[in-house]
Design an enzyme around this catalytic site. Structure first.
Site, PDB file in Angstrom:
ATOM      1  N   TYR A   1       0.924   1.953   4.258  1.00 21.92           N
ATOM      2  CA  TYR A   1       0.496   1.550   5.602  1.00 21.92           C
ATOM      3  C   TYR A   1      -1.027   1.516   5.575  1.00 21.92           C
ATOM      4  O   TYR A   1      -1.643   1.396   4.516  1.00 21.92           O
ATOM      5  CB  TYR A   1       1.096   2.563   6.595  1.00 21.92           C
TER       6      TYR A   1
ATOM      7  N   LYS B   1       4.997  -1.653   8.123  1.00 19.53           N
ATOM      8  CA  LYS B   1       5.401  -1.076   9.401  1.00 19.53           C
ATOM      9  C   LYS B   1       6.866  -0.635   9.352  1.00 19.53           C
ATOM     10  O   LYS B   1       7.234   0.443   9.838  1.00 19.53           O
ATOM     11  CB  LYS B   1       5.209  -2.124  10.500  1.00 19.53           C
TER      12      LYS B   1
END
Length: 582
Positions: A122, A195
Site C-alpha cells: 500500500y 487497496k
C-alpha cells in the site's frame, strides 16, 4: 456447491479456474484439474504444502519436491525471500508475484508481518510500483476499462463468468490523482489491487469476491505519452460529458452483473470525485475513500482528542488549511458529527474556516466550487482582518482572529504550519489539536518534534504520514498516523454484512467513533490513533459499528440478530483448504 473465484489474475487461467473448481459445502475445493494446471491457479496452489494424498489424486507426483511443508513453514521461507529483496519496490514486485502464484501464502505472510509489509503493498511503495507499471508489467490483474471502448464495458464484466452473488466489492480508479504523485494512467490498477489487499488483510474480505478496476480515460502525463512501452490509452485525459457517460456506463454495468456490490472510488481528481459522489451517494452502495475515508479517520483523531481533553465536538473551532476535496471532506464529517451532537447544520458550518491558495475563503471570492460553499465566511464578518499584498486574508491572520482549537492541513505545502502560527494557536488553547495530514512525509505541513517544542508539549497530534516517536520531557510520544486503512476495511465489511443500500453519515460517524474507542487514553504518550498492530481488531469493531448504524438508519437489507457473530462469520482467513480430485 458454488464456484470459487479469483480476481487477481484475469487471463486464460481464469477460464480454467471458473470451469473446473468448485467449493463444497464443507469448505473443501473440488477440481477436475490435474498436474501443472493445479499449480498454475493461485487460489488452488499450495506448492509443497500439498499432502501426499493430494499429490497422488491431483497428478502432482514428481512435480514437487518430496518434503511436505506446513503453511507456517512456507511463510517463514517466503519472509526470508521478502527480506532478501534489495529495496521496497523489489519487495512489492515479489509480493505481487507471490499473490499470483499462491494467494493463501501471500495473505498469510502479509497477516504475519502487517506492520512491515503494509507500506510495501500500500502507500507509499505502491506509488513507485504504479510509476513503473508498464515496465514491470508481467500479467493482467483486474479489469481494464477503456473510454475508447464504452460498448465493451459489459462484455468485460461478462468475461468474468461470475454470477450476481459472487462479488461483494469493486475498487475502481481513473488514476488522475494517485496518492501524492498525480496522473499515472493505466498503472493506477495497482492502487486498486493494493487497496483490496488491505481490505483482506485488515477486515478479512474474501479475495475471491473482489475486483480491481482501472477506468482508463487517457493521461496528461507527458512521460507516459512519450513512453513507447506505456500500455494504457495514449491520448490526453478525456473530461466532460464523454467522461461522465463512461463513468455512468461503468456503474450501470457493475451493478447489472453484481447488484449488491460496494463500489469504492479511489484517487479520482477533485472535480470528478465530487461530481460522482453527488450523483451516486444517495442512490447506490458507494463511497470515495480519498474524501470520505480520509474524513472518517481524521474525525476519529478529533474524537480521540475530545476524549483526552473532555471537550465537546460542538464547541470546537476548526481551521482547514487546504480546501480541496480531502480538506472539505474532513470538514463535512466533522460538521455532520457536530450536527449529531446538537448543532444545526448552519451553526456547525460556522465553526469552520477554510483556506486554499486564495487565503481564507469568503463569499466575495470568485471561482468558489460548490462543495466549498457551505464553509464560506461572510465578507462583512472579516472586513477588518489584515490582508496581504494580493488582498487575501492569509493563514497567520486566520489563526490570530479565529483562535482555532483544531488545525488540519491537507495542502501538500511542506512546513506551512510555521513556528509563529503554531505558537499563536497555542497561546489561546490549553491543548491545541494539530493534524498535518499531507503525505508523503516530505509534504507534511509540520513535523511532530517541532510541534511539541513550539507548544511546550501541549499539542495533541495525528499525522497523515508515518513519523517516529517523539521524546519530550522524559516521555516517548507515539505519533498516531491517520491511515485510511483503519477506516475503509471495516466500513466495507460492515456495509457488506448488513447488505446496506447506501452508506449514511451515521455509518461514517460510527466508523470514526469505533476507531476512537480503540485509542489508549491512559498511557502517557499514547497516540490519538491506534497502532497498526491493532488493524484487524480495529477493523472488526468498525464493521460491527457500521452494520449496527446501517440497521438503525433503516438502510440494511440484512439485520442479523448477532451482528458481531455475523461480522466474524463473514471474515476470510488465509488457510489452506483440502483439495479434492473430481
Amino acid at each position: 456447491m458454488g464456484y470459487y473465484l479469483t480476481w487477481l489474475t484475469i487471463s486464460r487461467k481464469k477460464e480454467i479456474c471458473l470451469n473446473n473448481i468448485k467449493k463444497t459445502k464443507e469448505g473443501h475445493l473440488e477440481t477436475t484439474l490435474r498436474g501443472k494446471e493445479v499449480l498454475s491457479i493461485p487460489t488452488l496452489n499450495k506448492g509443497v504444502a500439498f499432502s501426499l494424498e493430494e499429490r497422488q489424486e491431483l497428478g502432482l507426483e514428481g512435480l514437487l519436491p518430496p518434503t511436505v511443508l506446513s503453511l507456517d513453514q512456507q511463510a517463514q521461507r517466503a519472509y526470508e525471500q521478502f527480506q532478501a529483496q534489495p529495496d521496497r519496490l523489489r519487495q512489492n514486485v515479489y509480493l505481487s508475484d507471490l499473490a499470483n502464484r499462491n494467494e493463501v501464502l501471500f495473505y498469510k505472510l502479509l497477516k504475519n508481518h502487517l506492520r512491515e509489509m503494509l507500506p510495501v503493498v500500500y502507500t507509499p511503495t505502491v506509488g513507485e510500483a504504479i510509476q513503473e507499471y508498464s515496465h514491470e508489467y508481467r500479467r493482467p490483474q483486474g479489469i481494464y476499462l477503456s473510454i475508447d471502448n464504452i460498448d465493451g464495458i459489459e462484455k468485460a464484466f461478462e468475461n468474468l463468468h461470475a454470477t450476481a452473488g459472487d462479488i461483494d466489492l469493486i475498487v475502481a480508479t481513473d488514476s488522475e490523482s494517485i496518492l501524492g504523485i498525480g496522473d499515472w494512467g493505466v498503472g493506477g490498477i495497482n492502487i486498486a489491487i493494493g487497496k483490496l489487499a488491505v481490505y483482506t488483510a485488515a477486515a478479512g474480505i474474501d479475495p475471491s469476491r473482489v475486483i480491481p478496476v482501472v477506468l482508463d480515460v487517457g493521461t496528461n502525463n507527458e512521460k507516459l505519452l512519450n513512453d513507447p512501452l506505456y500500455i494504457g490509452n495514449k491520448h490526453e485525459r478525456v473530461q466532460g460529458e464523454r467522461y461522465e457517460a463512461f463513468i455512468d456506463a461503468y456503474v450501470k454495468a457493475a451493478l447489472k452483473f453484481f447488484p449488491k456490490a460496494l463500489l469504492h472510488w479511489e484517487d479520482l481528481g477533485n472535480k470528478n470525485a465530487r461530481n460522482i459522489m453527488k450523483k451516486y451517494n444517495h442512490e447506490i452502495l458507494t463511497f470515495n475513500d480519498d474524501i470520505q475515508g480520509t474524513g472518517a479517520i481524521t474525525l476519529a483523531g478529533v474524537l480521540a482528542a475530545m476524549k483526552k481533553t473532555g471537550a465537546s465536538i460542538k464547541d470546537q473551532r476548526v481551521v482547514i488549511f487546504g480546501a480541496g476535496s480531502a480538506g472539505i471532506g474532513i470538514a463535512d464529517q466533522i460538521r455532520d458529527t457536530m450536527v449529531l451532537a446538537g448543532l444545526s447544520e448552519e451553526e456547525a458550518n460556522k465553526r469552520f474556516y477554510t483556506l486554499d491558495y486564495r487565503g481564507l475563503l469568503t463569499e466575495d471570492i470568485e471561482g468558489i466550487l460548490d462543495f466549498q460553499k457551505p464553509y464560506l465566511r461572510n465578507a462583512d464578518e472579516v472586513k477588518d482582518w489584515k490582508r496581504d499584498e494580493k488582498g487575501q486574508i492569509p493563514f497567520d491572520e486566520v489563526v490570530r482572529q479565529a483562535k482555532p482549537t483544531i488545525l488540519i492541513g491537507t495542502s501538500g505545502v511542506s512546513g506551512a504550519f510555521t513556528e509563529e502560527i503554531v505558537k499563536e494557536m497555542a497561546s489561546h488553547v490549553d491543548r491545541p489539536v494539530i493534524m498535518p495530514m499531507s503525505n508523503p512525509t516530505h509534504l507534511a505541513e509540520a513535523v511532530p518534534e517541532d510541534l511539541f517544542k513550539w507548544t511546550d508539549g501541549k499539542v495533541l497530534i495525528a499525522t497523515g504520514s508515518p513519523f517516529d516517536n517523539v521524546e519530550y520531557n522524559g516521555v516517548s510520544y507515539e505519533i498516531g498516523q491517520s491511515n485510511n486503512a483503519f477506516a475503509f476495511p471495516g466500513l466495507g465489511l460492515g456495509s457488506i454484512v448488513a447488505e446496506a443500500r447506501i452508506i449514511t453519515p451515521a455509518m461514517f460517524a460510527a466508523t470514526a467513533d469505533a476507531i476512537a474507542e480503540m485509542v489508549d487514553l491512559e498511557t502517557p504518550g499514547a497516540g490519538l490513533l491506534p497502532s497498526i498492530d491493532k488493524l484487524q481488531e480495529v477493523s472488526i469493531q468498525v464493521a460491527i459499528a457500521v452494520a449496527e448504524a446501517a440497521i438503525k438508519d433503516g438502510v440494511a437489507n440484512r439485520q442479523p440478530e448477532d451482528v458481531k457473530q455475523a461480522v466474524l462469520d463473514a471474515m476470510w482467513t488465509p488457510e489452506y483448504k483440502k483439495v479434492i480430485a473430481k
